[in-house]
Design a protein around this motif. Structure first.
Motif, PDB file in Angstrom:
ATOM      1  N   THR A   1       0.857  -1.180   0.000  1.00  0.00           N
ATOM      2  CA  THR A   1       0.000   0.000   0.000  1.00  0.00           C
ATOM      3  C   THR A   1       0.894   1.230   0.000  1.00  0.00           C
ATOM      4  OG1 THR A   1      -1.695  -1.182   1.260  1.00  0.00           O
ATOM      5  CG2 THR A   1      -1.821   1.225   1.263  1.00  0.00           C
ATOM      6  N   VAL A   2       0.759   2.085  -1.003  1.00  0.00           N
ATOM      7  CA  VAL A   2       1.595   3.285  -1.106  1.00  0.00           C
ATOM      8  C   VAL A   2       0.860   4.466  -0.497  1.00  0.00           C
ATOM      9  CG1 VAL A   2       2.711   4.890  -2.716  1.00  0.00           C
ATOM     10  CG2 VAL A   2       2.795   2.428  -3.146  1.00  0.00           C
TER      11      VAL A   2
ATOM     12  N   HIS B   1       5.120   9.764  -3.613  1.00  0.00           N
ATOM     13  CA  HIS B   1       5.182   8.383  -3.126  1.00  0.00           C
ATOM     14  C   HIS B   1       6.092   8.422  -1.909  1.00  0.00           C
ATOM     15  CE1 HIS B   1       4.101   7.720  -7.420  1.00  0.00           C
ATOM     16  NE2 HIS B   1       3.176   7.011  -6.805  1.00  0.00           N
ATOM     17  N   HIS B   2       5.497   8.635  -0.758  1.00  0.00           N
ATOM     18  CA  HIS B   2       6.253   8.903   0.463  1.00  0.00           C
ATOM     19  C   HIS B   2       6.692   7.619   1.164  1.00  0.00           C
ATOM     20  CE1 HIS B   2       7.121  12.128   3.510  1.00  0.00           C
ATOM     21  NE2 HIS B   2       7.333  11.039   4.234  1.00  0.00           N
ATOM     22  N   ALA B   3       5.755   6.687   1.338  1.00  0.00           N
ATOM     23  CA  ALA B   3       6.054   5.461   2.078  1.00  0.00           C
ATOM     24  C   ALA B   3       5.244   4.303   1.510  1.00  0.00           C
ATOM     25  CB  ALA B   3       5.729   5.647   3.557  1.00  0.00           C
ATOM     26  N   ARG B   4       5.740   3.091   1.803  1.00  0.00           N
ATOM     27  CA  ARG B   4       5.028   1.890   1.388  1.00  0.00           C
ATOM     28  C   ARG B   4       4.804   1.019   2.614  1.00  0.00           C
ATOM     29  NH1 ARG B   4       7.413   0.089  -3.396  1.00  0.00           N
ATOM     30  NH2 ARG B   4       9.317  -0.206  -2.221  1.00  0.00           N
ATOM     31  N   VAL B   5       3.548   0.619   2.822  1.00  0.00           N
ATOM     32  CA  VAL B   5       3.203  -0.292   3.902  1.00  0.00           C
ATOM     33  C   VAL B   5       2.990  -1.661   3.275  1.00  0.00           C
ATOM     34  CG1 VAL B   5       1.480  -0.853   5.665  1.00  0.00           C
ATOM     35  CG2 VAL B   5       2.181   1.521   5.313  1.00  0.00           C
TER      36      VAL B   5
ATOM     37  N   LEU C   1       3.458  -6.697   9.335  1.00  0.00           N
ATOM     38  CA  LEU C   1       3.226  -5.399   8.728  1.00  0.00           C
ATOM     39  C   LEU C   1       4.501  -4.567   8.818  1.00  0.00           C
ATOM     40  CD1 LEU C   1       0.895  -3.665   7.532  1.00  0.00           C
ATOM     41  CD2 LEU C   1       0.510  -2.809   9.847  1.00  0.00           C
ATOM     42  N   THR C   2       4.895  -3.958   7.707  1.00  0.00           N
ATOM     43  CA  THR C   2       6.098  -3.126   7.680  1.00  0.00           C
ATOM     44  C   THR C   2       5.805  -1.800   6.999  1.00  0.00           C
ATOM     45  OG1 THR C   2       6.812  -4.097   5.578  1.00  0.00           O
ATOM     46  CG2 THR C   2       7.678  -5.107   7.595  1.00  0.00           C
ATOM     47  N   VAL C   3       6.645  -0.814   7.274  1.00  0.00           N
ATOM     48  CA  VAL C   3       6.589   0.453   6.559  1.00  0.00           C
ATOM     49  C   VAL C   3       7.998   0.757   6.061  1.00  0.00           C
ATOM     50  CG1 VAL C   3       6.966   1.916   8.604  1.00  0.00           C
ATOM     51  CG2 VAL C   3       5.798   2.862   6.589  1.00  0.00           C
ATOM     52  N   GLU C   4       8.077   1.311   4.853  1.00  0.00           N
ATOM     53  CA  GLU C   4       9.360   1.627   4.222  1.00  0.00           C
ATOM     54  C   GLU C   4       9.298   3.033   3.649  1.00  0.00           C
ATOM     55  OE1 GLU C   4      11.942   0.110   0.349  1.00  0.00           O
ATOM     56  OE2 GLU C   4      10.080  -0.899   0.879  1.00  0.00           O
TER      57      GLU C   4
ATOM     58  N   LEU D   1       4.083  11.327   8.724  1.00  0.00           N
ATOM     59  CA  LEU D   1       4.586  11.728   7.416  1.00  0.00           C
ATOM     60  C   LEU D   1       4.443  13.237   7.313  1.00  0.00           C
ATOM     61  CD1 LEU D   1       2.764   9.041   5.232  1.00  0.00           C
ATOM     62  CD2 LEU D   1       5.000   8.854   6.303  1.00  0.00           C
ATOM     63  N   GLY D   2       5.546  13.928   7.054  1.00  0.00           N
ATOM     64  CA  GLY D   2       5.482  15.386   7.008  1.00  0.00           C
ATOM     65  C   GLY D   2       5.130  15.935   8.381  1.00  0.00           C
ATOM     66  N   PRO D   3       4.905  17.239   8.474  1.00  0.00           N
ATOM     67  CA  PRO D   3       4.633  17.839   9.786  1.00  0.00           C
ATOM     68  C   PRO D   3       3.211  17.619  10.310  1.00  0.00           C
ATOM     69  CG  PRO D   3       4.639  19.526   8.089  1.00  0.00           C
ATOM     70  CD  PRO D   3       5.054  18.248   7.423  1.00  0.00           C
ATOM     71  N   ASP D   4       2.275  17.191   9.438  1.00  0.00           N
ATOM     72  CA  ASP D   4       0.867  17.147   9.855  1.00  0.00           C
ATOM     73  C   ASP D   4       0.217  15.773   9.868  1.00  0.00           C
ATOM     74  OD1 ASP D   4       0.789  19.979  10.109  1.00  0.00           O
ATOM     75  OD2 ASP D   4       0.570  20.140   7.944  1.00  0.00           O
ATOM     76  N   ALA D   5       0.570  14.890   8.955  1.00  0.00           N
ATOM     77  CA  ALA D   5      -0.150  13.621   8.798  1.00  0.00           C
ATOM     78  C   ALA D   5       0.332  12.574   9.805  1.00  0.00           C
ATOM     79  CB  ALA D   5       0.002  13.090   7.382  1.00  0.00           C
ATOM     80  N   ILE D   6      -0.618  12.019  10.550  1.00  0.00           N
ATOM     81  CA  ILE D   6      -0.330  10.933  11.478  1.00  0.00           C
ATOM     82  C   ILE D   6      -1.320   9.811  11.192  1.00  0.00           C
ATOM     83  CG2 ILE D   6      -0.209  10.182  13.890  1.00  0.00           C
ATOM     84  CD1 ILE D   6       0.374  13.105  14.631  1.00  0.00           C
TER      85      ILE D   6
END
Length: 194
Positions: free
Chosen positions: A44-45, A64-68, A76-79, A107-112
């Motif tokens: 999942t991107v 395309h910041h991260a891939r789960v 489950l992993t995040v990259e 991700l970034g200053p706002d997204a959690i």
């Protein structure tokens, strides 16, 4: 209890915890707050690009910041996908990390985004029964909300105003006795409709 008995009990407890419901990504902060995305085995991107599986339109997020990744065994992993601002898991900068229920991805200053699990108490049959209280349009709106669409996106897809979408969601909350979009999405996902 012998040594083999203990290992069997640990395995049983582990199997029970995996059966508690599907793993989800729940956006708890940022412009997409309230979105819930059920995870299936595979990749999942996350990012602000339109081709991302979970679009996060916040400052500081790469296309395309991260891939789960979720494998068949439930790991489950995040990259980090070489993003500009990095990926933080529970406040720590990481390139790759194993995730568990309750972990927070920043991700970034706002997204959690929080790793969550669908509600276990209802099960597919119980959740489906509860959703029967909804009108066909309310169920349609709830299903799109569970897929992470905003009110505006749902309205555009169904050719109704975002205010009408909000009314359908409010009716669904009341009929199902849930207090949030996240709780509604979990019911939809548990019923296999999300």
């Amino acid at each position: 209890m012998g040594r083999d008995d203990k290992s069997t009990e640990v395995k049983r407890r582990g199997a029970a915890s995996r059966a508690d419901g599907p793993l989800c990504l729940e956006v708890v902060a940022g412009s997409a707050a309230g979105r819930v995305l059920a995870l299936e085995p595979g990749q999942t991107v996350l990012g602000r690009g339109s081709s991302a599986d979970l679009v996060l339109d916040d400052t500081g997020i790469s296309r395309h910041h991260a891939r789960v990744g979720l494998n068949e065994e439930g790991m489950l992993t995040v990259e980090d996908l070489q993003s500009t601002n990095g990926v933080y898991v529970n406040g720590r900068l990481t390139d790759v990390a194993v995730l568990r229920e309750g972990d927070r991805i920043e991700l970034g200053p706002d997204a959690i985004i929080r790793v969550a699990r669908g509600t276990s108490g209802q099960g597919r049959h119980g959740a489906s029964g509860r959703l029967a209280a909804l009108s066909p349009r309310e169920l349609e709106v709830a299903g799109l909300a569970a897929r992470g669409l905003t009110n505006a996106a749902i309205g555009k897809r169904l050719s109704i105003s975002s205010g009408t979408v909000a009314r359908h969601l409010a009716n669904a909350y009341e009929k199902l006795e849930v207090g949030s979009r996240t709780a509604l999405a979990r019911l939809v996902i548990d019923a296999g409709l999300g």
